[in-house]
Design a protein around this motif. Structure first.
Motif, PDB file in Angstrom:
ATOM      1  N   ARG A  77     -27.340  -3.780  14.468  1.00 47.34           N
ATOM      2  CA  ARG A  77     -27.423  -3.548  13.023  1.00 47.34           C
ATOM      3  C   ARG A  77     -27.327  -4.824  12.216  1.00 47.34           C
ATOM      4  O   ARG A  77     -27.669  -4.839  11.033  1.00 47.34           O
ATOM      5  CB  ARG A  77     -26.239  -2.689  12.565  1.00 47.34           C
ATOM      6  CG  ARG A  77     -26.348  -1.259  12.914  1.00 47.34           C
ATOM      7  CD  ARG A  77     -25.011  -0.559  12.758  1.00 47.34           C
ATOM      8  NE  ARG A  77     -25.226   0.865  12.894  1.00 47.34           N
ATOM      9  CZ  ARG A  77     -25.267   1.703  11.853  1.00 47.34           C
ATOM     10  NH1 ARG A  77     -25.049   1.280  10.642  1.00 47.34           N
ATOM     11  NH2 ARG A  77     -25.515   2.976  12.046  1.00 47.34           N
ATOM     12  N   GLY A  78     -26.828  -5.885  12.839  1.00 48.35           N
ATOM     13  CA  GLY A  78     -26.566  -7.107  12.077  1.00 48.35           C
ATOM     14  C   GLY A  78     -25.210  -7.009  11.391  1.00 48.35           C
ATOM     15  O   GLY A  78     -24.710  -5.907  11.158  1.00 48.35           O
ATOM     16  N   GLY A 105     -28.911   0.577  16.522  1.00 49.09           N
ATOM     17  CA  GLY A 105     -29.220  -0.562  15.666  1.00 49.09           C
ATOM     18  C   GLY A 105     -30.145  -0.241  14.502  1.00 49.09           C
ATOM     19  O   GLY A 105     -30.250   0.906  14.057  1.00 49.09           O
ATOM     20  N   LEU A 106     -30.841  -1.277  14.019  1.00 50.69           N
ATOM     21  CA  LEU A 106     -31.787  -1.082  12.917  1.00 50.69           C
ATOM     22  C   LEU A 106     -32.905  -0.145  13.344  1.00 50.69           C
ATOM     23  O   LEU A 106     -33.452   0.602  12.529  1.00 50.69           O
ATOM     24  CB  LEU A 106     -32.382  -2.426  12.470  1.00 50.69           C
ATOM     25  CG  LEU A 106     -31.423  -3.463  11.880  1.00 50.69           C
ATOM     26  CD1 LEU A 106     -32.202  -4.676  11.381  1.00 50.69           C
ATOM     27  CD2 LEU A 106     -30.585  -2.873  10.750  1.00 50.69           C
ATOM     28  N   MET A 107     -33.231  -0.169  14.647  1.00 53.49           N
ATOM     29  CA  MET A 107     -34.286   0.711  15.161  1.00 53.49           C
ATOM     30  C   MET A 107     -33.959   2.173  14.851  1.00 53.49           C
ATOM     31  O   MET A 107     -34.803   2.921  14.342  1.00 53.49           O
ATOM     32  CB  MET A 107     -34.442   0.525  16.680  1.00 53.49           C
ATOM     33  CG  MET A 107     -34.835  -0.888  17.095  1.00 53.49           C
ATOM     34  SD  MET A 107     -34.775  -1.129  18.887  1.00 53.49           S
ATOM     35  CE  MET A 107     -36.211  -0.212  19.415  1.00 53.49           C
ATOM     36  N   ALA A 119     -42.512  -7.235  11.520  1.00 51.85           N
ATOM     37  CA  ALA A 119     -41.235  -7.631  12.123  1.00 51.85           C
ATOM     38  C   ALA A 119     -40.207  -7.673  11.011  1.00 51.85           C
ATOM     39  O   ALA A 119     -40.457  -8.246   9.945  1.00 51.85           O
ATOM     40  CB  ALA A 119     -41.354  -8.998  12.788  1.00 51.85           C
ATOM     41  N   MET A 120     -39.064  -7.042  11.250  1.00 50.14           N
ATOM     42  CA  MET A 120     -37.929  -7.210  10.336  1.00 50.14           C
ATOM     43  C   MET A 120     -36.777  -7.788  11.149  1.00 50.14           C
ATOM     44  O   MET A 120     -36.919  -7.951  12.353  1.00 50.14           O
ATOM     45  CB  MET A 120     -37.604  -5.925   9.576  1.00 50.14           C
ATOM     46  CG  MET A 120     -37.011  -4.786  10.337  1.00 50.14           C
ATOM     47  SD  MET A 120     -36.496  -3.449   9.199  1.00 50.14           S
ATOM     48  CE  MET A 120     -35.065  -4.197   8.373  1.00 50.14           C
ATOM     49  N   PRO A 121     -35.673  -8.173  10.520  1.00 51.69           N
ATOM     50  CA  PRO A 121     -34.655  -8.900  11.282  1.00 51.69           C
ATOM     51  C   PRO A 121     -34.262  -8.244  12.609  1.00 51.69           C
ATOM     52  O   PRO A 121     -34.128  -7.023  12.713  1.00 51.69           O
ATOM     53  CB  PRO A 121     -33.486  -8.965  10.293  1.00 51.69           C
ATOM     54  CG  PRO A 121     -34.182  -9.106   8.976  1.00 51.69           C
ATOM     55  CD  PRO A 121     -35.350  -8.159   9.079  1.00 51.69           C
ATOM     56  N   GLY A 122     -34.096  -9.079  13.594  1.00 55.45           N
ATOM     57  CA  GLY A 122     -33.733  -8.646  14.931  1.00 55.45           C
ATOM     58  C   GLY A 122     -33.469  -9.875  15.779  1.00 55.45           C
ATOM     59  O   GLY A 122     -33.438 -11.000  15.266  1.00 55.45           O
ATOM     60  N   TYR A 160     -29.012  -5.596   6.007  1.00 55.27           N
ATOM     61  CA  TYR A 160     -30.088  -5.336   6.974  1.00 55.27           C
ATOM     62  C   TYR A 160     -30.300  -3.834   7.180  1.00 55.27           C
ATOM     63  O   TYR A 160     -31.434  -3.360   7.230  1.00 55.27           O
ATOM     64  CB  TYR A 160     -29.792  -6.049   8.298  1.00 55.27           C
ATOM     65  CG  TYR A 160     -29.661  -7.545   8.111  1.00 55.27           C
ATOM     66  CD1 TYR A 160     -30.752  -8.308   7.705  1.00 55.27           C
ATOM     67  CD2 TYR A 160     -28.445  -8.195   8.295  1.00 55.27           C
ATOM     68  CE1 TYR A 160     -30.641  -9.673   7.487  1.00 55.27           C
ATOM     69  CE2 TYR A 160     -28.314  -9.566   8.090  1.00 55.27           C
ATOM     70  CZ  TYR A 160     -29.413 -10.294   7.682  1.00 55.27           C
ATOM     71  OH  TYR A 160     -29.300 -11.650   7.464  1.00 55.27           O
ATOM     72  N   ALA A 161     -29.192  -3.096   7.285  1.00 52.96           N
ATOM     73  CA  ALA A 161     -29.303  -1.636   7.426  1.00 52.96           C
ATOM     74  C   ALA A 161     -29.924  -1.035   6.163  1.00 52.96           C
ATOM     75  O   ALA A 161     -30.786  -0.142   6.244  1.00 52.96           O
ATOM     76  CB  ALA A 161     -27.928  -1.025   7.688  1.00 52.96           C
TER      77      ALA A 161
END
Ligand code: AMP
Length: 196
Positions: free
Chosen positions: A16-17, A48-50, A107-110, A22-23
């Motif tokens: 998630r960061g 995570g963000l996924m 692409a987003m943060p990862g 980020y979320a």
């Protein structure tokens, strides 16, 4: 194909960061994807963000395709509420399937997985394997150091300017989705010449 029905593949963190920004951004992007009748294609995980991204698209009434290798699915990180979950042999097959299903990429943060996926799909555009738009969702200016490095690679003569200028780099998800839905990746094909 109706442009508004593009299937958009999003690469993002299985974490998630540290910062909730980020979320929050994953939720915003999910709302834009569902709101524009785009289908989300992603790595099929619920973590995570996924997971946040997939849950948001589903909650907003959108369609989500997940693609996950058998061994990760067995680790029980597969999302069990998707519109469709494609199981595949390994990570290579996963990336191929994700690209075949999609008409645009973000692409987003990862972490390493996200960066690897971005650079691979970008390389495939350079080689003319696809001509779909590629965007970077630059949440919190996360990608600025990478963009700075890429500019260095261009000025040093290792990446052609034409291979970077088509990248869509946006901080606002609304703009990003609009540009992805209207565009295609335009690049000069990388053929070796006297400069190489
Ligand atoms: P990362 O950025 O390293 O967290 O990896 C997440 C990205 O790489 C996603 O877009 C996935 O498609 C892929 N990926 C790599 N490793 C994993 C994993 N263990 N679980 C889910 N997705 C993964």
């Amino acid at each position: 194909m109706l442009q508004s029905h593009r299937k958009i593949c999003v690469y993002c963190g299985s974490s998630r960061g540290e910062d909730s920004v980020y979320a929050d951004a994953a939720k915003e992007l999910g709302k834009e994807i569902a709101g524009n009748s785009n289908t989300l294609v992603y790595g099929g995980a619920r973590i995570g963000l996924m997971g946040i991204l997939a849950d948001t698209v589903l909650a907003e009434g959108g369609r989500v395709f997940g693609v996950i290798p058998n061994n990760l699915a067995e680790l029980e990180i597969a999302h069990d509420g998707l519109s469709e979950l494609f199981l595949c042999e390994d990570m290579h097959a996963r990336k191929k399937k994700m690209s075949e299903l999609s008409d645009g990429f973000i692409a987003m943060p990862g972490g390493l997985g996200t960066l690897e996926e971005l650079f691979e799909i970008w390389t495939w555009a350079q080689l003319g394997i696809h001509s779909n738009p590629i965007g970077i969702f630059n949440v919190n200016r996360y990608f600025d150091p990478m963009i700075f490095f890429i500019e260095k690679a261009v000025s040093a003569g290792f990446i052609r300017p034409g291979h970077t200028s088509s990248l869509i780099i946006e901080e606002q998800p609304k703009n990003l989705i609009r540009l992805i839905n209207s565009g295609k990746y335009e690049t000069v094909k990388k053929v070796p010449d006297e400069r190489d």
